[in-house]
Enzyme design. Structure first.
Site, PDB file in Angstrom:
ATOM      1  N   TYR A 294      34.036  28.045  20.281  1.00 30.71           N
ATOM      2  CA  TYR A 294      34.896  26.727  20.436  1.00 30.71           C
ATOM      3  C   TYR A 294      36.365  27.160  19.740  1.00 30.71           C
ATOM      4  O   TYR A 294      36.390  27.846  18.898  1.00 30.71           O
ATOM      5  CB  TYR A 294      34.392  25.677  19.706  1.00 30.71           C
ATOM      6  CG  TYR A 294      33.645  26.009  18.276  1.00 30.71           C
ATOM      7  CD1 TYR A 294      34.625  25.353  17.187  1.00 30.71           C
ATOM      8  CD2 TYR A 294      32.811  26.638  17.864  1.00 30.71           C
ATOM      9  CE1 TYR A 294      33.969  25.733  15.791  1.00 30.71           C
ATOM     10  CE2 TYR A 294      32.124  26.788  16.838  1.00 30.71           C
ATOM     11  CZ  TYR A 294      32.809  26.214  15.698  1.00 30.71           C
ATOM     12  OH  TYR A 294      32.290  26.510  14.197  1.00 30.71           O
TER      13      TYR A 294
ATOM     14  N   HIS B 256      28.259  16.732  14.403  1.00 29.49           N
ATOM     15  CA  HIS B 256      29.304  16.632  13.402  1.00 29.49           C
ATOM     16  C   HIS B 256      30.440  16.333  13.982  1.00 29.49           C
ATOM     17  O   HIS B 256      30.805  16.839  15.131  1.00 29.49           O
ATOM     18  CB  HIS B 256      29.549  18.188  12.800  1.00 29.49           C
ATOM     19  CG  HIS B 256      28.315  18.734  12.439  1.00 29.49           C
ATOM     20  ND1 HIS B 256      28.297  20.242  12.250  1.00 29.49           N
ATOM     21  CD2 HIS B 256      27.275  18.331  11.714  1.00 29.49           C
ATOM     22  CE1 HIS B 256      27.080  20.632  11.923  1.00 29.49           C
ATOM     23  NE2 HIS B 256      26.430  19.493  11.414  1.00 29.49           N
TER      24      HIS B 256
END
Length: 470
Positions: free
Chosen positions: A133, A70
């Site tokens: 993240y 992605h």
């Protein structure tokens, strides 16, 4: 197994902007500790100051959990809190590195900075892996995303565990091959004031660049506070503010004063806030009018501002605001000549009509042609020059307005002695409306812009070229 005792280090990869980081982890029999993101140390080590706004964690129970590929329009700082992953990153940005692949194993002692538009994916190598993240934008349905199939034959990621043996979501299985991927476009540049003299020159120099947008006053009026909500600002990398209130004499009236402050200060403050909050490079065009013109010699970027009139005061205030934006270029210029009505065209017209004008002979400076300003702005932005203030005018000998008028007369084939010389006081002696004070010395030092790699054109040569093209 997590490695203890590393020093913080940053290593470039085969993908531009993708940076692998080794992290210090401190541990003993009780467990371990690390600074997963420490802005001061990590920026000093070479990571970008990407201003994260959100922290996400994906927990994975089983070995072989596989997710991606992605690409989103924001930056990521990827690490793991527990466990270990095999990560694969593919550049899905427009440009020569499109399709480039980088792979690495990530455990708690290693992290990676993933720039905007680089596809991100991973496969867990240990059970109970917590994948973390940080991102510098919030998810939005209006943002542009791109995806690549995990099994794409062109990039050919060598997954440790065959994809046929792992669980993959239906969405990830349906992603396109590289030949059908929609690349992530670069962040956009917005030119404000696109119908003005400088705006038209910027249109010319950027030509048909697909990532440059132009806003006229009808599209974006700095005096109208509603413009703040007019765009998704995270999609922009650069704002060039070529708009300003420039009616220096009218600015001395009550109505003009209000309009000048609204456009040159209040509107600029709103733009500065947008730029600072969204990591945008803000290019702002300023003026010699921030100085009082009494210096003996050329003004440098570091000279203190001492504006004489309302217009100069608003430009100085705007400069002070823009200087607080982390990524900014303040372009100080003077005696601007471009498309439309201007001093040079007026003098050429008077020469042809047989009029002998009286022109001010006690104000000195250099002409600055808008194509040179536009070229200088593009150079600073694209070269990554140090942020800050740059003087940008024509180069060469400083002349008075009367001397320039005589150059115009000569260049169009008329006797330059037809131009009379008067003082500023004499020129405005019969004025019935307010007149703004003018700096007598508008000469700006050009050392810094030249050191940055842009050499401005000699203004007398540029004048002759301009008149020859009329």
């Amino acid at each position: 197994m997590t490695a203890f005792g590393k020093s913080l280090s940053i290593t470039p990869t085969s993908i531009p902007g993708l940076l692998l980081a080794e992290l210090p982890v401190h541990g003993d029999s009780r467990g371990w500790f690390k600074e997963n993101w420490q802005r001061e140390k990590m920026v000093a080590a070479g990571l970008p100051d990407f201003a994260p706004v959100q922290n996400n964690i994906s927990f994975n129970d089983e070995v072989g959990t596989t997710r991606g590929i992605h690409a989103e329009p924001w930056d990521k700082w990827v690490s793991v809190a527990t466990g270990r992953i095999f990560g694969a990153w593919v550049d899905l940005r427009e440009g020569p590195s499109f399709g480039t692949v980088f792979t690495a194993e990530i455990d708690p002692s290693r992290a990676i900075f993933v720039p905007r538009g680089v596809g991100n994916s991973y496969q867990t190598l240990e059970p109970d892996t917590a994948y973390a993240y940080l991102v510098n934008d919030h998810w939005s349905p209006d943002a542009e995303y791109s995806f690549l199939n995990l099994a794409d034959e062109t990039v050919a990621v060598e997954w440790p565990i065959p994809l046929a043996d792992v669980e993959i979501s239906a969405k990830d299985l349906a992603h396109p091959r590289l030949a059908d991927v929609t690349p992530i476009a670069p962040k956009k540049t917005l030119v404000i004031g696109a119908s003005g003299q400088l705006g038209l020159a910027l249109r010319t120099i950027y030509a048909d660049a697909s990532t440059v947008e132009y806003a006229t006053r009808a599209d974006l009026d700095l005096a109208d506070p509603s413009f703040v909500a007019s765009r998704r600002w995270r999609d922009y990398g650069t704002i060039i503010n070529a708009a300003a209130y420039t009616a220096v004499d009218t600015a001395e009236t009550p109505e003009g004063r209000a309009a000048a402050w609204a456009a040159n200060v209040t509107g600029v403050a709103a733009l500065a806030r947008i730029a600072a909050e969204n990591g945008i490079t803000f290019v702002h065009v300023s003026s010699d009018y921030v100085f009082d013109g009494t210096k003996d010699g050329a003004y440098t970027e570091g000279d203190p501002v001492q504006p004489l009139g309302v217009y100069g005061q608003t430009k100085a205030a705007g400069d002070a605001i823009v200087s607080t934006v982390p990524r900014h270029y303040i372009i100080r210029t003077s005696w601007v000549i471009g498309e439309g009505k201007n001093f040079v065209r007026t003098m050429a017209m008077l020469a042809e009509k047989g009029v002998n004008p009286n022109v001010v002979d006690d104000q000195y400076g250099r002409l600055t042609f808008t194509n040179d300003i536009a070229a200088g702005i593009r150079h600073l932005v694209e070269s990554g020059a140090a942020f800050g203030t740059y003087n940008l005018t024509g180069s060469g000998e400083s002349l008075s307005w009367a001397e320039i008028a005589r150059e115009v007369f000569s260049a169009v084939g008329h006797d330059p002695q037809r131009v009379g010389r008067v003082t500023t006081e004499e020129y405005f002696s019969g004025a019935t409306a307010p007149v703004a004070p003018r700096p007598a010395n508008s000469t700006l030092a050009l050392d810094r812009i030249i050191a940055a790699g842009h050499t401005p054109a000699d203004h007398q040569e540029a004048l002759r070229t301009y008149l020859a093209s009329e």
